[in-house]
Design a protein around this motif. Structure first.
Motif, PDB file in Angstrom:
ATOM      1  N   ARG A 119       0.762  -1.264  -0.066  1.00 41.17           N
ATOM      2  CA  ARG A 119       0.111  -0.170  -0.028  1.00 41.17           C
ATOM      3  C   ARG A 119       0.683   1.206   0.065  1.00 41.17           C
ATOM      4  O   ARG A 119       0.383   2.235  -0.277  1.00 41.17           O
ATOM      5  N   GLU A 120       1.910   1.054   0.361  1.00 36.60           N
ATOM      6  CA  GLU A 120       2.931   2.365   0.484  1.00 36.60           C
ATOM      7  C   GLU A 120       3.772   2.599  -0.949  1.00 36.60           C
ATOM      8  O   GLU A 120       4.456   3.320  -1.058  1.00 36.60           O
ATOM      9  N   VAL A 489     -12.895   7.230  -5.666  1.00 41.47           N
ATOM     10  CA  VAL A 489     -11.714   6.936  -6.352  1.00 41.47           C
ATOM     11  C   VAL A 489     -11.759   8.489  -7.317  1.00 41.47           C
ATOM     12  O   VAL A 489     -12.514   8.512  -8.102  1.00 41.47           O
ATOM     13  N   SER A 556      -6.642   8.290  -7.507  1.00 41.81           N
ATOM     14  CA  SER A 556      -6.138   8.649  -6.079  1.00 41.81           C
ATOM     15  C   SER A 556      -7.443   8.678  -5.196  1.00 41.81           C
ATOM     16  O   SER A 556      -8.673   9.217  -5.681  1.00 41.81           O
ATOM     17  N   SER A 557      -7.208   8.273  -3.828  1.00 44.59           N
ATOM     18  CA  SER A 557      -8.476   8.295  -2.991  1.00 44.59           C
ATOM     19  C   SER A 557      -8.105   9.654  -2.351  1.00 44.59           C
ATOM     20  O   SER A 557      -9.034  10.134  -1.579  1.00 44.59           O
ATOM     21  N   ASP A 558      -7.150  10.529  -2.467  1.00 47.25           N
ATOM     22  CA  ASP A 558      -6.998  11.755  -2.234  1.00 47.25           C
ATOM     23  C   ASP A 558      -7.036  12.860  -3.319  1.00 47.25           C
ATOM     24  O   ASP A 558      -6.590  12.736  -4.250  1.00 47.25           O
ATOM     25  N   LYS A 609      -7.888   3.171  -1.191  1.00 47.14           N
ATOM     26  CA  LYS A 609      -6.402   3.474  -1.414  1.00 47.14           C
ATOM     27  C   LYS A 609      -5.778   2.526  -2.333  1.00 47.14           C
ATOM     28  O   LYS A 609      -5.371   2.616  -3.342  1.00 47.14           O
ATOM     29  N   ASP A 610      -5.954   0.947  -1.688  1.00 46.63           N
ATOM     30  CA  ASP A 610      -5.484   0.104  -2.611  1.00 46.63           C
ATOM     31  C   ASP A 610      -5.936   0.139  -4.138  1.00 46.63           C
ATOM     32  O   ASP A 610      -5.251  -0.425  -4.962  1.00 46.63           O
ATOM     33  N   ALA A 612      -7.259   2.537  -5.782  1.00 47.58           N
ATOM     34  CA  ALA A 612      -6.962   3.598  -6.700  1.00 47.58           C
ATOM     35  C   ALA A 612      -5.241   3.082  -7.277  1.00 47.58           C
ATOM     36  O   ALA A 612      -4.910   3.282  -8.425  1.00 47.58           O
ATOM     37  N   GLU A 613      -4.519   2.613  -6.408  1.00 42.20           N
ATOM     38  CA  GLU A 613      -3.085   2.273  -6.740  1.00 42.20           C
ATOM     39  C   GLU A 613      -3.106   1.050  -7.807  1.00 42.20           C
ATOM     40  O   GLU A 613      -2.349   1.111  -8.899  1.00 42.20           O
TER      41      GLU A 613
END
Length: 779
Positions: A119-120, A489, A556-558, A609-610, A612-613
């Protein structure tokens, strides 16, 4: 999610471990605790010397023979089936659900483990079959393990896709990837089973001699190099594009039923139409517009955008959902499509076919006379497309050439759509998105799979109409979900980095075009720049450099906004048949607006988040595969034109040569720097040019040139050109490059332009000397 305890290091003092030769159980327990250790580490841990070390070796040999202990590399040992906290793995296969499975490189006994991205980790090209990765093994609550991506160690470093080449004495695998130079040597036994020209996936084996080829082992025959559709086949395997669907997913698709009015608003009286490419097989968006009769909105318009309700058929956690998430998007090749959803849905119940009832998630938007959106609302409804049109059909009707299909709907549907778009353009112009121009090419392939033509795609107003209406619908989705505080997303696009802006400013100064350093990179500033050079010889080159200045959009979730479109919030909502991002947004709307029980789940929210990546990585994987396939088809089309001359434009300048794009086909190829003549060329990265060290003659980005095609290799997609044009004259206003040692030596007696100069400098010498000169300029 619980993480297994960190593997302890072997003890350093004898006080932590009983001294002397351990019994079998003690040794196995030690290996279980340490995870992995070699004989020397074990001997140190137990304080073994002399005969005890020899006894340890025999004990390990016995335990290995019994299947209790397994080898890890040359000298390491571990308990059978044990996994370290962090390890190097190969992506070895896919399971029935399409998930990638990895296996420890040093551990034949280790189990296959499902791969999940870390996730990072930054999103990039997604791993594929044959890739080597560094992963962290994490034990799940179920007791099973999953591997989380930490770092990619190389694409297909130990497996290659190649073509069988049979010689008189040996059989080799020649890589299809231009970046892989070494071929593999096959055994006689493997060679007998294969034909010259077979496309194979091969494992890289040992190197028998220090400078000789590696041995290879054929894992799979995937096709033939002379198959008409080999280009897309190679791209699919090279980039690890997931193909097909599991039996479970196919079964779920087959069980899907026709939609009803239950829980839906009846939109069948709204004459929505689809406008798509002429060869489109699926239709996931439809549009309609009418004047707003509200007295408070004179000159305003109501615009409907209806999207296929894919969420009604692909439920969270289902087999269809898992495979759609794994694929991320549909992948489009010139000759085929690898769809995100099975055909029963993508070309059936989720395609807005003319005259058929379809489930839809629609948005009704109201625009003022100034082109700004005043309000919107989402509707989960049942629709029936009034007409299926191509872009060309719709545009021809508006241009005064209606046909039998567009004639009856010209006044009632098409003209109102165009009138609404004319109003919406006012809002778009006020927003001023970056207006970079680009030319797309269409590859036409016949039924046998042969490329018959490559032509530029015509940009019509019909394209821009649909694009603007889809953009506004996407904005509505993001605005609604933000107002309801529902996770989503986003489609985000960052502004150009300071480094890219400085490069742009430096380049513009070489053309005497002013751009104040430190000036904010507003979108309207880029548009003014493009308008400033539009009718000058510099337009193409400035347009290209402005394009390269932009960042790459991603999911992105942001939210950071979408710089290129100049929008504060933006999400993909309009293509759920072919993009998983849009499906997630549909589910979020269902949840936020309480439109059913098939919306975003708590698990979906936890994984946002995952997700979106993952889908960003899948998108870039698809783009790379599509680009590679196109290059191969173009090379195939030009393979019988070797020796012909073409007009083109320099689109890339590097230390090792010039990239030239042909005017007719849009094909890109390389002119090696060694073929540009007997002069040493310096790469001026500030001016995007190769500059002759002695003469100052220049090969700048954007220069129109004539080239001769010298090599076209369909299997790799490579094109090589010979330059026929003369370079541009020196730029008298630019600093004169200093004469290097090579040039000064040429002035000595007997030091004229020799053979080495005719062939050009060696690559290593070129890079070394260029980097030195560039550094001195920067200082």
């Amino acid at each position: 999610m619980a993480r297994p305890p960190r593997t302890p290091k072997p003890p350093r003092s004898t006080s932590r471990q009983p001294q002397g030769l351990p019994d079998r159980d003690t040794l196995v327990n030690y290996l279980r605790e340490t995870g992995e250790a070699d004989r020397a580490a074990i001997a140190r841990a137990f304080g073994l010397k002399g005969a005890d070390r020899r006894a340890l070796r025999e004990m390990l040999k016995e335990l290995e023979g019994e299947g209790t202990v397994a080898r890890r590399g040359r000298s390491g040992f571990a308990q059978v089936g044990a996994l370290p906290e962090v390890g190097v793995v190969d992506v070895s296969e896919r399971d029935a659900d399409g998930e990638l499975l990895v296996k420890l490189v040093k551990g034949e006994d280790a189990p296959l483990v499902i791969l999940a991205p870390d996730r990072e980790a930054e999103a990039g090209q997604a791993p594929g079959l044959g890739d080597r990765l560094l992963v962290r093994f994490v034990r799940l609550e179920s007791g099973e393990y999953e591997a989380r991506l930490i770092k990619r160690l190389g694409q297909s470093a130990h497996r290659i896709l190649g073509v069988i080449r049979k010689g008189r004495r040996e059989v080799r695998v020649e890589p299809v990837d231009r970046r892989v130079k070494d071929s593999l040597l096959l055994s006689a036994e493997d060679g007998e089973k294969l034909r010259d020209g077979d496309l194979v996936l091969a494992a890289v084996g040992a190197q028998e001699k220090r400078y000789g080829p590696h041995r290879g082992k054929v894992l799979e025959v995937v096709g033939r190099e002379d198959e008409p559709r080999a280009a897309s086949l190679i791209a699919i395997h090279s980039h690890g594009i997931p193909t097909g669907f599991s039996e479970a997913a196919e079964a779920e698709a087959e069980q899907a039923e026709q939609p009803t009015l239950s829980g839906r608003e009846d939109l069948r009286d709204v004459p929505l139409i689809t406008i798509d490419p002429a060869d489109a097989r699926d239709h996931d968006d439809a549009v309609y517009a009418e004047p707003d009769t509200d007295e408070g909105n004179p000159g305003g318009w109501i615009v409907w955008v209806a999207i296929a309700d894919v969420a009604a058929y692909v439920r969270s956690g289902s087999a269809l959902d898992r495979e759609a998430r794994n694929k991320g998007n549909s992948v489009y090749f010139p000759d085929r499509v690898e769809p995100m959803l099975p055909e029963r849905l993508s070309n059936g119940l989720c395609s807005l076919r003319e005259g058929e009832n379809r489930a839809t998630m629609a948005v009704r938007m109201v625009f003022g006379a100034d082109g700004r959106k005043r309000s919107h609302r989402f509707v989960r409804g049942l629709m029936r497309s009034a007409a299926k049109l191509s872009y060309e059909q719709a545009q021809a009707a508006i241009d005064g050439k209606p046909d039998d299909k567009t004639g009856p709907i010209l006044e009632t549907i098409l003209k109102p759509l165009w009138a609404a778009y004319e109003t919406m353009k006012k809002g778009r112009d006020a927003r001023s998105p970056v207006a970079i121009e680009s030319t797309e090419r269409k590859i036409v392939i016949d039924k046998e799979g042969k490329v018959v033509s490559i032509t530029p795609r015509t940009s019509l107003e019909a394209h821009r109409l649909i694009e603007e209406m889809m953009i506004q619908a996407n904005v509505c989705a993001a605005e609604t979900l933000e107002s309801k505080r529902t996770p989503l997303v986003y489609r985000v696009h960052d502004e150009p980095s300071p480094e890219k802006l400085m490069n742009l400013v430096d380049f513009l100064s070489t053309l005497n075009i002013a751009w104040t350093k430190g000036e904010a990179p507003r979108t309207e500033r880029f548009n003014r720049l493009l308008d400033q050079v539009r009718d000058t010889p510099h337009f193409d080159i400035v347009n290209e450099v402005v394009l390269r200045t932009q960042m790459q959009a991603h999911y992105s979730s942001d939210n950071i906004g979408h710089y290129g479109l100049n929008l504060a919030r933006y999400a993909h909502y309009t293509s759920p048949i072919r993009r998983y991002a849009d499906l997630i947004v549909h589910r979020a709307l269902i949840r936020a607006l309480k439109l059913g029980d098939d919306g975003l789940t708590d698990q979906d929210v936890a994984m946002i988040k995952d997700t979106a990546e993952r889908i960003t990585a899948a998108e870039r994987r698809a783009m790379a595969a599509e680009r590679d396939a196109t290059d191969r088809y173009v090379a195939s089309f030009l393979s019988d034109k070797v020796g012909a001359t073409f007009q083109g434009k320099i689109t890339g300048v590097t230390r090792f040569g010039l990239f030239v794009r042909l005017a007719d086909t849009g094909a890109d190829g390389l002119v090696p720097v060694s073929s540009l003549g007997g002069e040493f060329f310096i790469h001026d990265d500030r001016a995007h040019a190769l500059v002759g060290e002695r003469s100052g003659a220049r090969w700048p980005l954007g220069m129109n040139v004539e080239v001769k095609l010298t090599e076209a290799t369909p299997i790799t997609g490579g094109l090589l050109f010979e330059m026929l044009s003369e370079p541009a004259p020196p730029d008298r206003t630019a600093p004169r490059p200093r004469l290097g040692l090579r040039a000064r030596n040429d002035r000595r007696p007997g030091g004229g332009a020799g053979r080495s100069l005719d062939r050009g400098p060696k690559r290593g010498q070129t890079e070394k000397k260029q980097s030195k000169k560039k550094g001195s300029r920067r200082r």
